[in-house]
Enzyme design. Sequence first.
Site, PDB file in Angstrom:
ATOM      1  N   ASP A 496      24.347  11.635  -8.112  1.00  0.00           N
ATOM      2  CA  ASP A 496      23.016  12.101  -8.469  1.00  0.00           C
ATOM      3  C   ASP A 496      23.111  13.585  -8.839  1.00  0.00           C
ATOM      4  O   ASP A 496      24.161  14.215  -8.689  1.00  0.00           O
ATOM      5  CB  ASP A 496      22.025  11.848  -7.313  1.00  0.00           C
ATOM      6  CG  ASP A 496      20.589  11.805  -7.810  1.00  0.00           C
ATOM      7  OD1 ASP A 496      20.334  12.222  -8.964  1.00  0.00           O
ATOM      8  OD2 ASP A 496      19.707  11.362  -7.059  1.00  0.00           O
ATOM      9  N   GLU A 694       9.459  12.602  -7.251  1.00  0.00           N
ATOM     10  CA  GLU A 694      10.328  13.119  -6.188  1.00  0.00           C
ATOM     11  C   GLU A 694       9.570  14.055  -5.238  1.00  0.00           C
ATOM     12  O   GLU A 694       8.499  13.705  -4.757  1.00  0.00           O
ATOM     13  CB  GLU A 694      11.556  13.798  -6.795  1.00  0.00           C
ATOM     14  CG  GLU A 694      12.345  12.839  -7.694  1.00  0.00           C
ATOM     15  CD  GLU A 694      13.715  13.334  -8.057  1.00  0.00           C
ATOM     16  OE1 GLU A 694      14.446  13.808  -7.174  1.00  0.00           O
ATOM     17  OE2 GLU A 694      14.068  13.230  -9.246  1.00  0.00           O
TER      18      GLU A 694
HETATM   19  C1  BGC Z   1      17.109  11.684  -9.241  1.00  0.00           C
HETATM   20  C2  BGC Z   1      17.768  10.470  -9.851  1.00  0.00           C
HETATM   21  C3  BGC Z   1      17.843  10.617 -11.341  1.00  0.00           C
HETATM   22  C4  BGC Z   1      18.534  11.915 -11.680  1.00  0.00           C
HETATM   23  C5  BGC Z   1      18.667  12.145 -13.176  1.00  0.00           C
HETATM   24  C6  BGC Z   1      17.666  12.988  -9.748  1.00  0.00           C
HETATM   25  O1  BGC Z   1      16.863  14.044  -9.356  1.00  0.00           O
HETATM   26  O2  BGC Z   1      17.260  11.616  -7.825  1.00  0.00           O
HETATM   27  O3  BGC Z   1      17.036   9.320  -9.510  1.00  0.00           O
HETATM   28  O4  BGC Z   1      18.492   9.506 -11.898  1.00  0.00           O
HETATM   29  O5  BGC Z   1      17.792  12.988 -11.140  1.00  0.00           O
HETATM   30  O6  BGC Z   1      17.451  12.442 -13.723  1.00  0.00           O
END
Ligand code: BGC
Length: 811
Positions: A496, A694
């Site tokens: 990630d 998030e």
């Molecule tokens: C997230 C992931 C995502 C990645 C790329 C991260 O902040 O946790 O779910 O795929 O960013 O955007």
Amino acid sequence: MMWTQRFVAVAAGVAIACVAAEAQSGDVLTTGRAITTTGVGIPRATVTYMNLAKRFSWDFADAQGYFGHSPTGVIPSVAPGIRQTTVVTAAGAMLTLSLAASNRVSIELFDLNGKKIANLYDQKLEKGEYTIRPLASLSGARAKSMCLLKISVGKEVVYQKAFDAQLIGNTAAAGSVVSKEPVVAMRKAVLLAVDTVRVGMTGYTPVKIPITRYDTAIGNVTLAAINIDSIVNAYFGRMTQLQKCGQLAMPPYPIAAGTLASNFCGGAFGGGGCFSGYTPTTTANLHDGYQNALMGTTLRIPAICAYDAVHGASAVPSAVIMPHNMGMGAIQDTVLIQKGFRVAALEVRGTGANWGFGPCIAVIRDDRWGRAYEGFCETPERTQLMARHAVLGIQLTDLSFPMTYAACVKHFAGDGNTLGGANPGTTEGPDATARAINLPGYVSAVAVGAATVMPSFSSWCVGGQMHRNKTLLTGWLKTATGPPTTTPFMGFVVGDWEAGWPLPASADAGLDMPMAPGTGVGIISTNDVANNNNFNSIYNLGGTYPARLDDAVRRVLRVKAWMNLFSQDQYVTNRNLTALVGCALHRDVARACVRGSLVLLKNNMVGGVPVLPMPKNSTVAVWGTGGNDVGIQCGGWCVSWQGSVGNPTSGGTTIYQGMQALATGGTVTFVASPAAAGATNYVVAVFSENPYAEQGGLSIALSGGPNTSGTNGAVITQIAAAHTAGKRVIGILMAGRPLDISGVLANCDAFIWASLPGTEGRGIGEMLYSDQGYKFTGKLQVTWPNNVNDEPINVGDGKTGLFAYGFGLTD
Ligand code: BGC
């Protein structure tokens, strides 16, 4: 879950022959058997038509390799009680229906989203044998690519079959019942078109067979196994140490194609907002530029390229935005779930990417988690089911099919099960419980071939941060995923966002390809030995984990070999797919998903009739910012990372727009407050949150979010006033998780939980009006808390929520 029986017999005076809704669209009529070169049936091979109009028709071979409607190539209607008496003629087929007792026989035509197009016949018939005749002549082609004809005896469907739309004629030509011979508008698919059936399976060379009709029995189709290891070895053997490091690097978009190629990068990726200002065509151009540049190098290895396909090709403006996973988790029809993810697959490929970061298969154990809407539900059992159907929808079972992409199940594991719903947090223990809740989804996903896995930002209850959790990443995922009969995960683990640092420990734990937006191509060779953060220092200069380098590179190459990425029809974008991004048929599927995702929590009787559905001539006031805002419907991960109010994309409809289009003889007005509803009979009150993603969701808890149309204060008073004034108040909650609705529920005569439905708000309108003919089928994917103090609350924990897990009225 076992492969289900394809045809089920049910007692209703006749036997039923219907397509099991478990794992395929059921629209493939062509029959045959996929076998290996030694004659063994290939279970779950993907069968598709190459005609793009039939892109939502696919089938999977059964445990013996048979596909289409029956093992013998006979149309499934050949069953006791209803049988085909005449094989196909130019005028169609003749069916005989044996009624063991007097019963009502109805014949209906549906589009492939389940919407009824026509009632062709509906009569009570005496015991006896009846002939169902085909139409003599055809006219008036229907709008959809295919139609579904269903014959029911009583409430049981005894026959259902998909037909080419052109072949379903004007029902006026159907004629009428003559004694015991009801003549109905029905015709076997006598084909005008020529198509190609493609039978494929990851790891086998696909076979394409031209057909001149859709009910052909094509017999045995022999697929030769590909020696994936030898392909991997051939590329691997040609690579220098630095090129191997390059294969593990994926710089962020829009890196220049030349830079990507000169560093022999294995991939490219984008986070939220990476394609703001792009179109499907410019996105496809960017990807094609990368692939062509890489194919111009000595190495000739195309890139695996991904963005966050969180709900559809959601990073690209104008793509169809599906309901967020939480809404998909309420849908009961597994074929529809697969279709929803098929839309994502077609559109992601249309934009040139061949990989997508999703589906998120987090188990939502605490609704306060800021990413709750990214998961499907709160139970491991349903997460398994959803993971399986999501991955099957995206990848089918054939990664070499250019209309699938490599899925990335995330975030491994325990992201939705953190203490207090923290993001990222620590997964609640003890270890055995955490495993029982959070790992089953990955067993399912891996079992159906999920190509990649992304570890979580969170930490496991024991063993620390997931990117460095060797016990789970290598010891479990890559070695022992699931029961002994299941192949362990052979794809690769992608990190990630900046989460793999310091790299040595993560690489040792099992991380294969880090996500390093800040580092870019520097990750390969920058002299960053001091921080020990680049591959060259780890694998080459330092030589810390040479065996891991080889394994990681082989895993990336293996996924590319599964995808047949080295072939031109795979690495170059099919521009026919590009043209389909955001098209009407994809929006139809998304709308069907919206309808299926709605959970009816309350539907009072007022004046002796249920409040929902409403007559189309009702006078309705729609209130609430979210009632007329595509951006709010979509939530986060809509073009940008956090999403935004307004319409961040193009296309789509709001609830209000949808209702306006559907109401005939009535009025639909958008009002600034329930108090301004005037003389309308109904108030549709839309409670919503402004978009977030998030961490952006963490501050909101369950109070209703930053959007003033939440469920507190003035809103409560105004809803109560509208109710007291005698209006029928229909509450709709659009949010990323269940909210505290205690303030408004009592004054709503009906209440719908809509999750975050995506661009197709009209789907909600369609469920409100009686003449549309839909029934609510969605079921709660989470236990609904009375208020925030109930959290965490989950089925089986002894707590009583406001609504139980699995609850949902049907009107
Ligand atoms: C997230 C992931 C995502 C990645 C790329 C991260 O902040 O946790 O779910 O795929 O960013 O955007």
